[in-house]
Design an enzyme around this catalytic site. Structure first.
Site, PDB file in Angstrom:
ATOM      1  N   PHE A  90      18.612 -32.886 -15.726  1.00 34.21           N
ATOM      2  CA  PHE A  90      18.186 -32.543 -14.354  1.00 34.21           C
ATOM      3  C   PHE A  90      17.070 -33.481 -13.896  1.00 34.21           C
ATOM      4  O   PHE A  90      17.121 -34.029 -12.781  1.00 34.21           O
ATOM      5  CB  PHE A  90      17.739 -31.074 -14.335  1.00 34.21           C
ATOM      6  CG  PHE A  90      16.833 -30.674 -13.207  1.00 34.21           C
ATOM      7  CD1 PHE A  90      17.198 -30.882 -11.884  1.00 34.21           C
ATOM      8  CD2 PHE A  90      15.618 -30.044 -13.470  1.00 34.21           C
ATOM      9  CE1 PHE A  90      16.354 -30.484 -10.838  1.00 34.21           C
ATOM     10  CE2 PHE A  90      14.783 -29.653 -12.435  1.00 34.21           C
ATOM     11  CZ  PHE A  90      15.144 -29.870 -11.126  1.00 34.21           C
ATOM     12  N   ASP A  95      15.248 -38.327 -11.063  1.00 34.88           N
ATOM     13  CA  ASP A  95      14.303 -39.444 -11.191  1.00 34.88           C
ATOM     14  C   ASP A  95      14.967 -40.768 -10.844  1.00 34.88           C
ATOM     15  O   ASP A  95      14.370 -41.624 -10.176  1.00 34.88           O
ATOM     16  CB  ASP A  95      13.764 -39.474 -12.627  1.00 34.88           C
ATOM     17  CG  ASP A  95      12.508 -40.333 -12.767  1.00 34.88           C
ATOM     18  OD1 ASP A  95      11.597 -40.183 -11.942  1.00 34.88           O
ATOM     19  OD2 ASP A  95      12.453 -41.157 -13.691  1.00 34.88           O
ATOM     20  N   ASP A  99      13.673 -43.326  -8.035  1.00 30.58           N
ATOM     21  CA  ASP A  99      13.238 -44.670  -8.437  1.00 30.58           C
ATOM     22  C   ASP A  99      14.225 -45.761  -8.038  1.00 30.58           C
ATOM     23  O   ASP A  99      13.993 -46.942  -8.314  1.00 30.58           O
ATOM     24  CB  ASP A  99      13.040 -44.727  -9.963  1.00 30.58           C
ATOM     25  CG  ASP A  99      11.823 -43.944 -10.422  1.00 30.58           C
ATOM     26  OD1 ASP A  99      11.033 -43.539  -9.559  1.00 30.58           O
ATOM     27  OD2 ASP A  99      11.665 -43.742 -11.643  1.00 30.58           O
ATOM     28  N   ARG A 104      21.270 -46.159 -16.703  1.00 26.85           N
ATOM     29  CA  ARG A 104      20.703 -45.121 -17.560  1.00 26.85           C
ATOM     30  C   ARG A 104      21.569 -45.065 -18.814  1.00 26.85           C
ATOM     31  O   ARG A 104      22.775 -44.906 -18.732  1.00 26.85           O
ATOM     32  CB  ARG A 104      20.711 -43.770 -16.828  1.00 26.85           C
ATOM     33  CG  ARG A 104      20.393 -42.563 -17.663  1.00 26.85           C
ATOM     34  CD  ARG A 104      18.960 -42.491 -18.068  1.00 26.85           C
ATOM     35  NE  ARG A 104      18.042 -42.351 -16.936  1.00 26.85           N
ATOM     36  CZ  ARG A 104      16.714 -42.363 -17.084  1.00 26.85           C
ATOM     37  NH1 ARG A 104      16.177 -42.523 -18.283  1.00 26.85           N
ATOM     38  NH2 ARG A 104      15.915 -42.240 -16.016  1.00 26.85           N
ATOM     39  N   ASP A 166       2.891 -39.054  -9.984  1.00 21.88           N
ATOM     40  CA  ASP A 166       3.382 -40.390 -10.312  1.00 21.88           C
ATOM     41  C   ASP A 166       3.915 -41.088  -9.057  1.00 21.88           C
ATOM     42  O   ASP A 166       3.587 -42.244  -8.774  1.00 21.88           O
ATOM     43  CB  ASP A 166       4.481 -40.285 -11.370  1.00 21.88           C
ATOM     44  CG  ASP A 166       4.870 -41.636 -11.962  1.00 21.88           C
ATOM     45  OD1 ASP A 166       4.090 -42.600 -11.823  1.00 21.88           O
ATOM     46  OD2 ASP A 166       5.943 -41.727 -12.576  1.00 21.88           O
ATOM     47  N   LYS A 192       4.156 -34.897 -16.760  1.00 24.83           N
ATOM     48  CA  LYS A 192       5.510 -35.421 -16.551  1.00 24.83           C
ATOM     49  C   LYS A 192       6.292 -35.553 -17.859  1.00 24.83           C
ATOM     50  O   LYS A 192       7.521 -35.474 -17.858  1.00 24.83           O
ATOM     51  CB  LYS A 192       5.434 -36.793 -15.860  1.00 24.83           C
ATOM     52  CG  LYS A 192       6.801 -37.350 -15.475  1.00 24.83           C
ATOM     53  CD  LYS A 192       6.690 -38.689 -14.769  1.00 24.83           C
ATOM     54  CE  LYS A 192       8.063 -39.305 -14.552  1.00 24.83           C
ATOM     55  NZ  LYS A 192       8.001 -40.611 -13.890  1.00 24.83           N
ATOM     56  N   PHE A 231       2.547 -40.657 -27.422  1.00 21.48           N
ATOM     57  CA  PHE A 231       3.923 -41.152 -27.352  1.00 21.48           C
ATOM     58  C   PHE A 231       4.141 -41.991 -26.091  1.00 21.48           C
ATOM     59  O   PHE A 231       4.724 -43.074 -26.141  1.00 21.48           O
ATOM     60  CB  PHE A 231       4.890 -39.969 -27.380  1.00 21.48           C
ATOM     61  CG  PHE A 231       6.327 -40.341 -27.151  1.00 21.48           C
ATOM     62  CD1 PHE A 231       7.121 -40.797 -28.188  1.00 21.48           C
ATOM     63  CD2 PHE A 231       6.906 -40.224 -25.887  1.00 21.48           C
ATOM     64  CE1 PHE A 231       8.451 -41.140 -27.976  1.00 21.48           C
ATOM     65  CE2 PHE A 231       8.228 -40.563 -25.662  1.00 21.48           C
ATOM     66  CZ  PHE A 231       9.004 -41.024 -26.715  1.00 21.48           C
ATOM     67  N   ASP A 236       4.372 -47.293 -23.119  1.00 21.43           N
ATOM     68  CA  ASP A 236       3.835 -48.285 -22.179  1.00 21.43           C
ATOM     69  C   ASP A 236       3.480 -49.586 -22.899  1.00 21.43           C
ATOM     70  O   ASP A 236       3.722 -50.682 -22.381  1.00 21.43           O
ATOM     71  CB  ASP A 236       2.581 -47.736 -21.491  1.00 21.43           C
ATOM     72  CG  ASP A 236       2.881 -46.576 -20.545  1.00 21.43           C
ATOM     73  OD1 ASP A 236       4.071 -46.240 -20.375  1.00 21.43           O
ATOM     74  OD2 ASP A 236       1.924 -46.007 -19.992  1.00 21.43           O
TER      75      ASP A 236
END
Length: 347
Positions: A90, A95, A99, A104, A166, A192, A231, A236
């Site tokens: 979901f 998202d 975005d 994906r 975000d 998030k 995590f 990042d």
């Protein structure tokens, strides 16, 4: 953990679960074409990922009980794991639209499938609603039923608040590094990612096994949320410094104007000259400008900054885990397993 769930055994639960969801829709007389659409959405968007969140539910129960699960326990805990994956689906379908993402899991995003488009918004709603259809069907007589329902509602709300922060902090079409801060970053990561990825699977197992107490839920929260932050910070770091061959993707955080840990660290350390370059180069769809940002990351020795952060955070987590009160029903092994999967990962 002494034992973990075999992925194949976990995956074997999904087809019958999908059929239960579709049967609930058929019960309303939904036309065949819509049932077929829903089925394709379920099978495209729910299975196929790493399944870490879903597998963590039965794995946590094994660690808590310190014995193999019965057939019924395995079935129920795996279903709760798949509901976690439904929640993830979901979020991801939604998202990707927000975005404007392209792929994906190596395939086109669901909204980019032929003929889908913005119907994917409604498909995302259906994926979320399916969670509550299954909770009612499978767990209505369970003593913790309302706790399970409320847990999914609360974690969904928390994740959506993180997503809101975000989206308004780092819109792709309006680069303004003055919007960024470590405080905003930590809020985004916590809400998030950390709640639904780390706290939710453990809390589900505790509630199902009727081991949940205010004290052990708080203790689990106080370890798992910092672990979830670690995590995402690691994610990042790997986006800029990891090997694309190992990670399986090329990092895009710089070009996508992400409010990442690295850019926030850079903003704290940059000279006025370096800040000027970051303002001009960050968040642009240009590989040469991206390279300028990475050059500043290297000048600021952010790789070393990350490694020092990692060792400090892991030491703190290990100390917290060592102090887990096992008389309350928790087991240190639950948290040791999560940490072992993450520490010094390369992908």
């Amino acid at each position: 953990m002494a034992a973990t769930t075999k992925r194949a055994d976990f995956e074997a639960i999904f087809p019958s679960l999908a059929q239960e969801i579709l049967a609930s829709a058929k019960g309303y007389g939904v036309p065949d074409a819509a049932i077929q659409w829903f089925e394709k959405s379920l099978n495209t968007n729910v299975p196929g990922g790493k399944l870490n969140r879903g597998l963590s539910v039965p794995d946590t129960a094994i660690a808590l009980l310190k014995r193999p699960l019965t057939e019924e326990e395995f079935k129920h805990l795996s279903i709760l794991g798949w509901l976690t994956e439904l929640l993830q689906a979901f979020f991801l379908v939604s998202d990707d639209i927000m975005d404007n993402s392209i792929t994906r899991r190596g395939q086109p995003c669901w909204y980019r499938h032929p003929g889908v488009g913005m119907i994917a918004i409604n498909d995302a709603f259906l994926l979320e609603s399916a969670i509550y259809v299954i909770l009612k069907k499978q767990f209505r007589s369970h003593p913790a039923y309302i706790d399970l329902v409320e847990l999914f509602h609360e974690v969904t709300y928390q994740t959506e608040l993180g997503q809101l922060c975000d989206l308004i902090t780092a819109p792709e079409d309006n680069v303004n590094l003055d919007n960024f801060s470590m405080e905003k970053y930590i809020f985004i990561v916590k809400y998030k990612t950390a709640y639904y990825s780390f706290y939710l699977p453990v809390a589900l197992a505790l509630h199902y096994l009727q081991l949940a107490t205010p004290a052990n839920l708080r203790q689990a929260h106080d370890i798992l949320i910092p672990l979830g932050e670690y995590f995402q910070i690691q994610d990042d770091y790997l986006d800029a410094f990891g090997s694309p061959e190992v990670i399986g993707k090329i990092g895009t955080d710089i070009q996508d104007n992400k409010c990442s840990w690295l850019i926030n660290q850079a903003l704290q350390r940059a000279t006025p000259e370096q800040r000027k370059v970051l303002d001009e180069a960050y968040g642009r769809k240009n590989s040469e400008l991206e390279a300028k940002v990475k050059k500043i990351y290297n000048e600021l020795q952010l790789e070393q900054v990350y490694k020092e952060f990692e060792e400090k955070r892991v030491a703190e987590l290990r100390a917290q885990i060592a102090n887990v009160d096992e008389s309350e029903g928790l087991k240190k092994e639950v948290f040791e397993s999560f940490l072992a999967k993450i520490y010094k990962r390369s992908k």
